[in-house]
Motif scaffolding. Structure first.
Motif, PDB file in Angstrom:
ATOM      1  N   GLY A 144       0.737  -0.964   0.173  1.00  0.00           N
ATOM      2  CA  GLY A 144       0.173   0.143   0.217  1.00  0.00           C
ATOM      3  C   GLY A 144       0.921   1.511   0.038  1.00  0.00           C
ATOM      4  O   GLY A 144       2.256   0.985  -0.207  1.00  0.00           O
ATOM      5  N   ALA A 145       0.213   2.440  -0.025  1.00  0.00           N
ATOM      6  CA  ALA A 145       0.847   3.605   0.041  1.00  0.00           C
ATOM      7  C   ALA A 145       1.348   3.842   1.555  1.00  0.00           C
ATOM      8  O   ALA A 145       0.522   3.406   2.456  1.00  0.00           O
ATOM      9  CB  ALA A 145      -0.097   4.874  -0.207  1.00  0.00           C
ATOM     10  N   TYR A 146       2.400   4.533   1.738  1.00  0.00           N
ATOM     11  CA  TYR A 146       3.194   4.683   3.042  1.00  0.00           C
ATOM     12  C   TYR A 146       2.751   6.295   3.284  1.00  0.00           C
ATOM     13  O   TYR A 146       2.841   7.102   2.525  1.00  0.00           O
ATOM     14  CB  TYR A 146       4.407   4.167   3.185  1.00  0.00           C
ATOM     15  CG  TYR A 146       4.782   2.879   2.881  1.00  0.00           C
ATOM     16  CD1 TYR A 146       3.803   1.857   2.877  1.00  0.00           C
ATOM     17  CD2 TYR A 146       6.050   2.476   2.230  1.00  0.00           C
ATOM     18  CE1 TYR A 146       4.308   0.771   2.392  1.00  0.00           C
ATOM     19  CE2 TYR A 146       6.359   0.997   2.111  1.00  0.00           C
ATOM     20  CZ  TYR A 146       5.525   0.076   2.172  1.00  0.00           C
ATOM     21  OH  TYR A 146       5.507  -1.157   1.955  1.00  0.00           O
ATOM     22  N   GLU A 147       2.862   6.520   4.503  1.00  0.00           N
ATOM     23  CA  GLU A 147       2.761   7.878   5.085  1.00  0.00           C
ATOM     24  C   GLU A 147       4.309   8.403   4.593  1.00  0.00           C
ATOM     25  O   GLU A 147       5.118   8.005   4.350  1.00  0.00           O
ATOM     26  CB  GLU A 147       2.672   7.927   6.656  1.00  0.00           C
ATOM     27  CG  GLU A 147       1.505   7.556   6.942  1.00  0.00           C
ATOM     28  CD  GLU A 147       1.414   7.590   8.537  1.00  0.00           C
ATOM     29  OE1 GLU A 147       2.086   7.939   9.197  1.00  0.00           O
ATOM     30  OE2 GLU A 147       0.299   7.100   9.204  1.00  0.00           O
ATOM     31  N   THR A 148       4.292   9.808   4.758  1.00  0.00           N
ATOM     32  CA  THR A 148       5.472  10.437   4.428  1.00  0.00           C
ATOM     33  C   THR A 148       6.881  10.532   5.692  1.00  0.00           C
ATOM     34  O   THR A 148       7.631  10.909   5.444  1.00  0.00           O
ATOM     35  CB  THR A 148       5.227  12.097   4.169  1.00  0.00           C
ATOM     36  OG1 THR A 148       4.537  12.746   5.117  1.00  0.00           O
ATOM     37  CG2 THR A 148       4.186  12.079   2.985  1.00  0.00           C
ATOM     38  N   THR A 149       6.098  10.103   6.530  1.00  0.00           N
ATOM     39  CA  THR A 149       7.244   9.940   7.926  1.00  0.00           C
ATOM     40  C   THR A 149       8.510   9.056   7.710  1.00  0.00           C
ATOM     41  O   THR A 149       8.331   7.862   7.328  1.00  0.00           O
ATOM     42  CB  THR A 149       6.501   9.455   8.952  1.00  0.00           C
ATOM     43  OG1 THR A 149       5.342  10.167   9.192  1.00  0.00           O
ATOM     44  CG2 THR A 149       7.511   9.624  10.132  1.00  0.00           C
TER      45      THR A 149
ATOM     46  N   GLY B  27       8.101   2.182   5.067  1.00  0.00           N
ATOM     47  CA  GLY B  27       7.584   3.280   5.621  1.00  0.00           C
ATOM     48  C   GLY B  27       6.501   3.294   6.522  1.00  0.00           C
ATOM     49  O   GLY B  27       6.077   1.902   6.914  1.00  0.00           O
ATOM     50  N   LYS B  28       5.654   4.036   7.249  1.00  0.00           N
ATOM     51  CA  LYS B  28       4.616   3.635   8.206  1.00  0.00           C
ATOM     52  C   LYS B  28       3.359   3.522   7.239  1.00  0.00           C
ATOM     53  O   LYS B  28       3.087   4.187   6.206  1.00  0.00           O
ATOM     54  CB  LYS B  28       4.418   4.729   8.891  1.00  0.00           C
ATOM     55  CG  LYS B  28       5.389   5.034  10.098  1.00  0.00           C
ATOM     56  CD  LYS B  28       4.931   6.062  11.204  1.00  0.00           C
ATOM     57  CE  LYS B  28       6.172   5.966  12.266  1.00  0.00           C
ATOM     58  NZ  LYS B  28       6.073   4.817  13.079  1.00  0.00           N
TER      59      LYS B  28
ATOM     60  N   GLN C  35      17.099   8.133   1.915  1.00  0.00           N
ATOM     61  CA  GLN C  35      15.763   9.113   2.197  1.00  0.00           C
ATOM     62  C   GLN C  35      15.834  10.336   1.652  1.00  0.00           C
ATOM     63  O   GLN C  35      14.856  11.253   1.440  1.00  0.00           O
ATOM     64  CB  GLN C  35      15.817   9.155   3.747  1.00  0.00           C
ATOM     65  CG  GLN C  35      15.322   7.728   4.352  1.00  0.00           C
ATOM     66  CD  GLN C  35      15.220   8.020   6.030  1.00  0.00           C
ATOM     67  OE1 GLN C  35      13.931   7.738   6.238  1.00  0.00           O
ATOM     68  NE2 GLN C  35      15.833   8.536   6.612  1.00  0.00           N
ATOM     69  N   ASP C  36      17.016  10.924   0.886  1.00  0.00           N
ATOM     70  CA  ASP C  36      17.117  12.077   0.254  1.00  0.00           C
ATOM     71  C   ASP C  36      16.329  12.272  -1.023  1.00  0.00           C
ATOM     72  O   ASP C  36      15.898  11.084  -1.539  1.00  0.00           O
ATOM     73  CB  ASP C  36      18.502  12.301   0.009  1.00  0.00           C
ATOM     74  CG  ASP C  36      19.120  11.480  -1.013  1.00  0.00           C
ATOM     75  OD1 ASP C  36      19.435  11.943  -2.053  1.00  0.00           O
ATOM     76  OD2 ASP C  36      19.662  10.320  -0.423  1.00  0.00           O
ATOM     77  N   GLU C  37      15.823  13.311  -1.391  1.00  0.00           N
ATOM     78  CA  GLU C  37      15.026  13.634  -2.487  1.00  0.00           C
ATOM     79  C   GLU C  37      15.541  12.892  -3.707  1.00  0.00           C
ATOM     80  O   GLU C  37      14.711  12.154  -4.535  1.00  0.00           O
ATOM     81  CB  GLU C  37      14.596  14.854  -2.602  1.00  0.00           C
ATOM     82  CG  GLU C  37      13.733  15.278  -3.773  1.00  0.00           C
ATOM     83  CD  GLU C  37      13.133  16.662  -3.870  1.00  0.00           C
ATOM     84  OE1 GLU C  37      12.468  17.040  -4.861  1.00  0.00           O
ATOM     85  OE2 GLU C  37      13.382  17.403  -2.921  1.00  0.00           O
ATOM     86  N   GLU C  38      16.831  13.047  -4.044  1.00  0.00           N
ATOM     87  CA  GLU C  38      17.335  12.661  -5.139  1.00  0.00           C
ATOM     88  C   GLU C  38      17.452  11.080  -5.293  1.00  0.00           C
ATOM     89  O   GLU C  38      17.159  10.570  -6.459  1.00  0.00           O
ATOM     90  CB  GLU C  38      18.833  12.941  -5.292  1.00  0.00           C
ATOM     91  CG  GLU C  38      19.647  12.658  -6.498  1.00  0.00           C
ATOM     92  CD  GLU C  38      21.265  13.070  -6.420  1.00  0.00           C
ATOM     93  OE1 GLU C  38      21.996  12.625  -7.505  1.00  0.00           O
ATOM     94  OE2 GLU C  38      21.675  13.942  -5.854  1.00  0.00           O
ATOM     95  N   ASN C  39      17.727  10.494  -4.257  1.00  0.00           N
ATOM     96  CA  ASN C  39      17.863   9.017  -4.451  1.00  0.00           C
ATOM     97  C   ASN C  39      16.196   8.581  -4.230  1.00  0.00           C
ATOM     98  O   ASN C  39      15.969   7.337  -4.978  1.00  0.00           O
ATOM     99  CB  ASN C  39      18.540   8.472  -2.952  1.00  0.00           C
ATOM    100  CG  ASN C  39      20.088   8.171  -3.639  1.00  0.00           C
ATOM    101  OD1 ASN C  39      20.565   7.795  -4.234  1.00  0.00           O
ATOM    102  ND2 ASN C  39      20.675   8.844  -2.463  1.00  0.00           N
TER     103      ASN C  39
END
Length: 397
Positions: free
Chosen positions: A179-184, A377-378, A209-213
């Protein structure tokens, strides 16, 4: 006249209602809604307790481990001379040669099993000494024969004081949540704790966790999904192990089902009934479209990726990667996170060669191998338990 018209309209709606109820009833019967879900019995926390032999009890935990394509390719042989020893073999009759041509994922699956056995042993009060390939490495030129004759591992048990293993309860949770995960994202402390669980030489865990990766790895996940969904022989291989209804799930107890796609409840039963009655609606294009769409949603809702990387592609390191993967699943659950492996880009068939080579050049240069790519993710929804075989089906003389 009005009364006659009203009576006719009432009869029409009653007839229509009867037809709808009839169709719905047929769908539910075809779905197998009234069948007992025997294929879920191994998930019960009390399931293993029915077996007196501690080796079987531990294997009953192993059968819950993550495994490629839910093939559950495990064979357990009990040592008849030593009641504290058993052996794990890869089941050569449960391979997926189109999607896993070199049986790399099958070896990772063996490691996943071993780690669950180890964690259960700690809880129950048995130390597990695991020796990989005790009778020597496989003959790669005769791989299936080697799998049949050479164990992946020898497991020796020593009675010890039971410990309260904090990871043990999570063995009974599904290993994959699509499923979709939270953004945390993970905190720095959580990242450090996860990276510390890698204690095998030559096996490392990377977390991104960085935006580029996140963007780059999401693109790899999508590219892998699109390539795989367009390969007919792989779709055919998957279709052959798709279980359309409760009857088939109880009969086979391995393979794919709608639960694996996150489809549950009444919707699942209606779809199972429809697919059973009209198999053509579950055609290759429909499956491919659903797979690509679900992958797109997944990558758009992923705050963290993790990779398990080995220094080489030896069979032993493949197994060690699987052990680390199980440990990662349990530790993630302990932190309130869930995982899913969008690992199509890591598969070794010809159509995947270009992205496979590219991702290794970027993330695992110098001959290293990415054994697992997972999103973490959560959760925003609860994952469903999937089919598992009865542990006694794994026990062979």
């Amino acid at each position: 006249m009005k009364k006659k018209g009203l009576k006719m309209m009432t009869m029409f709606f009653l007839t229509f209602a009867v037809i709808i109820v009839g169709i719905f009833s047929v769908l539910m019967i075809k779905s197998g809604i009234f069948s007992t879900t025997q294929y879920l019995d191994p998930w019960k926390t009390t399931y293993s307790q029915q077996f007196k032999d501690i080796r079987v009890r531990l294997a009953a935990h192993g059968v819950l481990a993550a495994n490629g394509h839910n093939m559950q390719p495990w064979i357990v042989r009990l040592d008849h001379k030593d009641a504290n020893v058993f052996y794990l073999y890869a089941d050569s009759n449960r391979l997926a040669p189109q999607v896993d041509p070199y049986a790399r994922q099958t070896m990772v699956t063996q490691g996943a099993f071993l780690e669950y056995v180890k964690e259960a042993g700690d809880q129950i009060g048995f130390h597990t000494d695991i020796v990989l390939f005790p009778n020597g490495n496989y003959d790669e030129a005769n791989l299936k024969e080697s799998m049949d004759t050479k164990p992946v591992a020898k497991i020796s048990l020593t009675k010890v004081e039971p410990i309260n293993n904090e990871l043990y309860p999570y063995i009974f949770l599904p290993d994959t949540n699509r499923g979709a995960y939270e953004t945390t994202p993970l905190t720095k402390a959580q990242v450090n704790k996860l990276q510390d669980i890698s204690d095998a030489k030559g096996v490392t865990l990377g977390i991104f966790q960085d935006e580029e990766n996140l963007d780059r790895l999401g693109q790899y996940a999508m590219e892998g999904a699109k390539i795989e969904s367009a390969v007919h022989r792989i779709n055919e291989e998957s279709a052959n192990i798709f279980r359309a209804n409760e009857y088939e799930k109880n009969k086979y107890r391995y393979g794919f089902s709608l639960e694996g796609e996150g489809i549950t409840g009444l919707k699942k039963n209606v779809m199972q009934g429809m697919i059973t009655m009209f198999p053509s609606i579950n055609n290759e294009k429909a499956s491919a479209d659903l797979f690509e769409k679900s992958t797109q949603i997944a990558v758009e809702h992923t705050p963290t990726y993790a990779m398990i990387i080995t220094k080489d592609n030896s069979r032993s390191n493949q197994v060690k990667a699987g052990m680390l993967y199980s440990r990662l699943i349990l530790e993630a659950h302990n932190m309130g996170f869930v995982m899913q492996p969008p690992s199509q880009v890591l598969e070794e068939y010809p159509e995947m060669k270009e992205p496979y080579t590219k991702i290794h050049k970027e993330y695992a240069p110098g001959g290293k191998v990415i054994q697992m790519l997972v999103r973490m993710g959560k959760p925003t929804e609860v994952a469903q338990q999937t089919m598992r075989r009865d542990v006694m089906d794994l026990i062979k003389n």
